[in-house]
Write a protein that holds these residues in place. Structure first.
Motif, PDB file in Angstrom:
ATOM      1  N   THR A   1       0.840  -1.190   0.000  1.00 36.70           N
ATOM      2  CA  THR A   1       0.000   0.000   0.000  1.00 36.70           C
ATOM      3  C   THR A   1       0.881   1.249   0.000  1.00 36.70           C
ATOM      4  N   THR A   2       0.266   2.375  -0.242  1.00 37.63           N
ATOM      5  CA  THR A   2       0.997   3.637  -0.221  1.00 37.63           C
ATOM      6  C   THR A   2       0.764   4.389   1.081  1.00 37.63           C
ATOM      7  N   ALA A   3       0.163   3.739   2.039  1.00 37.95           N
ATOM      8  CA  ALA A   3      -0.108   4.389   3.323  1.00 37.95           C
ATOM      9  C   ALA A   3       1.184   4.511   4.125  1.00 37.95           C
ATOM     10  N   ARG A   4       1.276   5.622   4.858  1.00 39.13           N
ATOM     11  CA  ARG A   4       2.437   5.860   5.712  1.00 39.13           C
ATOM     12  C   ARG A   4       1.979   6.314   7.084  1.00 39.13           C
ATOM     13  N   VAL A   5       2.814   6.043   8.062  1.00 36.21           N
ATOM     14  CA  VAL A   5       2.589   6.526   9.413  1.00 36.21           C
ATOM     15  C   VAL A   5       3.405   7.805   9.569  1.00 36.21           C
ATOM     16  N   LEU A   6       2.760   8.862  10.055  1.00 33.03           N
ATOM     17  CA  LEU A   6       3.436  10.142  10.292  1.00 33.03           C
ATOM     18  C   LEU A   6       3.362  10.460  11.771  1.00 33.03           C
ATOM     19  N   ILE A   7       4.474  10.817  12.342  1.00 34.12           N
ATOM     20  CA  ILE A   7       4.521  11.253  13.738  1.00 34.12           C
ATOM     21  C   ILE A   7       4.859  12.734  13.723  1.00 34.12           C
ATOM     22  N   ASN A   8       4.033  13.524  14.416  1.00 35.49           N
ATOM     23  CA  ASN A   8       4.209  14.975  14.506  1.00 35.49           C
ATOM     24  C   ASN A   8       4.304  15.625  13.133  1.00 35.49           C
ATOM     25  N   GLY A   9       3.390  15.253  12.244  1.00 33.64           N
ATOM     26  CA  GLY A   9       3.314  15.883  10.934  1.00 33.64           C
ATOM     27  C   GLY A   9       4.444  15.525   9.991  1.00 33.64           C
ATOM     28  N   GLY A  10       5.149  14.448  10.222  1.00 32.66           N
ATOM     29  CA  GLY A  10       6.216  14.017   9.322  1.00 32.66           C
ATOM     30  C   GLY A  10       7.603  14.088   9.927  1.00 32.66           C
ATOM     31  N   GLU A  11       7.690  14.436  11.212  1.00 33.39           N
ATOM     32  CA  GLU A  11       8.989  14.454  11.907  1.00 33.39           C
ATOM     33  C   GLU A  11       9.620  13.061  11.875  1.00 33.39           C
ATOM     34  N   HIS A  12       8.791  12.040  12.049  1.00 41.91           N
ATOM     35  CA  HIS A  12       9.197  10.634  11.903  1.00 41.91           C
ATOM     36  C   HIS A  12       8.175   9.982  10.984  1.00 41.91           C
ATOM     37  N   THR A  13       8.622   9.118  10.095  1.00 43.84           N
ATOM     38  CA  THR A  13       7.712   8.426   9.189  1.00 43.84           C
ATOM     39  C   THR A  13       8.047   6.941   9.148  1.00 43.84           C
ATOM     40  N   ALA A  14       7.069   6.155   8.759  1.00 44.94           N
ATOM     41  CA  ALA A  14       7.259   4.706   8.589  1.00 44.94           C
ATOM     42  C   ALA A  14       6.241   4.211   7.579  1.00 44.94           C
ATOM     43  N   PHE A  15       6.617   3.200   6.833  1.00 44.88           N
ATOM     44  CA  PHE A  15       5.698   2.575   5.889  1.00 44.88           C
ATOM     45  C   PHE A  15       4.973   1.427   6.582  1.00 44.88           C
ATOM     46  N   ILE A  16       3.761   1.188   6.138  1.00 41.38           N
ATOM     47  CA  ILE A  16       2.954   0.128   6.718  1.00 41.38           C
ATOM     48  C   ILE A  16       3.134  -1.127   5.875  1.00 41.38           C
ATOM     49  N   HIS A  17       3.439  -2.249   6.534  1.00 38.53           N
ATOM     50  CA  HIS A  17       3.617  -3.520   5.840  1.00 38.53           C
ATOM     51  C   HIS A  17       2.261  -4.103   5.452  1.00 38.53           C
ATOM     52  N   LYS A  18       2.274  -5.124   4.619  1.00 40.78           N
ATOM     53  CA  LYS A  18       1.031  -5.745   4.162  1.00 40.78           C
ATOM     54  C   LYS A  18       0.204  -6.305   5.308  1.00 40.78           C
ATOM     55  N   ASP A  19       0.862  -6.771   6.356  1.00 43.19           N
ATOM     56  CA  ASP A  19       0.123  -7.326   7.498  1.00 43.19           C
ATOM     57  C   ASP A  19      -0.372  -6.241   8.457  1.00 43.19           C
ATOM     58  N   GLY A  20      -0.110  -4.969   8.151  1.00 43.67           N
ATOM     59  CA  GLY A  20      -0.569  -3.859   8.979  1.00 43.67           C
ATOM     60  C   GLY A  20       0.442  -3.411  10.018  1.00 43.67           C
ATOM     61  N   ALA A  21       1.568  -4.083  10.112  1.00 42.25           N
ATOM     62  CA  ALA A  21       2.579  -3.722  11.109  1.00 42.25           C
ATOM     63  C   ALA A  21       3.422  -2.543  10.601  1.00 42.25           C
ATOM     64  N   PHE A  22       3.940  -1.789  11.543  1.00 37.80           N
ATOM     65  CA  PHE A  22       4.846  -0.689  11.231  1.00 37.80           C
ATOM     66  C   PHE A  22       5.771  -0.492  12.417  1.00 37.80           C
ATOM     67  N   ALA A  23       6.885   0.178  12.191  1.00 42.52           N
ATOM     68  CA  ALA A  23       7.830   0.460  13.270  1.00 42.52           C
ATOM     69  C   ALA A  23       8.359   1.870  13.100  1.00 42.52           C
ATOM     70  N   VAL A  24       8.312   2.633  14.171  1.00 43.13           N
ATOM     71  CA  VAL A  24       8.866   3.985  14.182  1.00 43.13           C
ATOM     72  C   VAL A  24       9.943   3.992  15.253  1.00 43.13           C
ATOM     73  N   ASP A  25      11.155   4.289  14.849  1.00 44.44           N
ATOM     74  CA  ASP A  25      12.290   4.259  15.773  1.00 44.44           C
ATOM     75  C   ASP A  25      12.615   5.655  16.282  1.00 44.44           C
ATOM     76  N   ASN A  26      13.308   5.686  17.419  1.00 47.42           N
ATOM     77  CA  ASN A  26      13.889   6.901  17.994  1.00 47.42           C
ATOM     78  C   ASN A  26      12.858   7.963  18.367  1.00 47.42           C
ATOM     79  N   LEU A  27      11.733   7.545  18.893  1.00 45.45           N
ATOM     80  CA  LEU A  27      10.770   8.518  19.404  1.00 45.45           C
ATOM     81  C   LEU A  27      11.214   8.970  20.784  1.00 45.45           C
ATOM     82  N   SER A  28      11.062  10.234  21.042  1.00 42.22           N
ATOM     83  CA  SER A  28      11.461  10.764  22.349  1.00 42.22           C
ATOM     84  C   SER A  28      10.285  10.678  23.318  1.00 42.22           C
ATOM     85  N   LEU A  29      10.583  10.809  24.608  1.00 38.30           N
ATOM     86  CA  LEU A  29       9.538  10.814  25.627  1.00 38.30           C
ATOM     87  C   LEU A  29       8.687  12.057  25.459  1.00 38.30           C
ATOM     88  N   GLY A  30       7.423  11.932  25.799  1.00 38.01           N
ATOM     89  CA  GLY A  30       6.531  13.085  25.722  1.00 38.01           C
ATOM     90  C   GLY A  30       5.330  12.810  24.850  1.00 38.01           C
TER      91      GLY A  30
END
Length: 144
Positions: A1-30
């Protein structure tokens, strides 16, 4: 799919796998805003609060966000792992309108054609009904 996960408007991004899983690394506390960007579907926005628990591990609290509202800690926490369903499907196809005689005659060009036809066919008939003396007077004025 062309869907993406955006954190804080694109500060961090990740692609979604076919099974619906995604991983976003290096998120800070808060606090962070979690969005899914997809071309054909609309997804709800989620407020994520990352903090440390008593054992020093990251604890995540995710809550739905209402657009235009402040982030509230009173909203219920979503269960982990997140299961997010699309709220709407975008429909970019607009069916073509069928033929309508009313819409054809409401077109400005057709109105101008109609006014011209009225002038061509009705004005000579009105001129025939004018008094001959007034008609001679008008002809003299136009000839000079």
């Amino acid at each position: 799919t062309t869907a993406r996960v955006l954190i804080n408007g694109g500060e961090h991004t990740a692609f979604i796998h076919k099974d619906g899983a995604f991983a976003v690394d290096n998120l800070s506390l808060g606090h962070s805003l979690f969005e899914i960007s997809a071309a054909n579907y609309s997804f709800p926005k989620i407020h994520i609060h990352i903090s440390l628990n008593d054992q020093g591990r990251a604890a995540i609290a995710a809550r739905f966000v209402q657009p235009g509202a402040d982030w509230s800690e009173d909203a219920p926490v979503l269960p982990y792992p997140l299961r997010i369903a699309a709220t709407a499907k975008y429909d970019f196809y607009t069916p073509r309108q069928g033929f309508s005689i009313i819409s054809m005659f409401s077109n400005p060009y057709m109105m101008m054609v109609g006014a011209s036809l009225v002038a061509v066919f009705l004005l000579p008939k009105l001129q025939a009904n004018i008094d001959p003396e007034i008609l001679d007077e008008m002809n003299k004025k136009t000839k000079g």
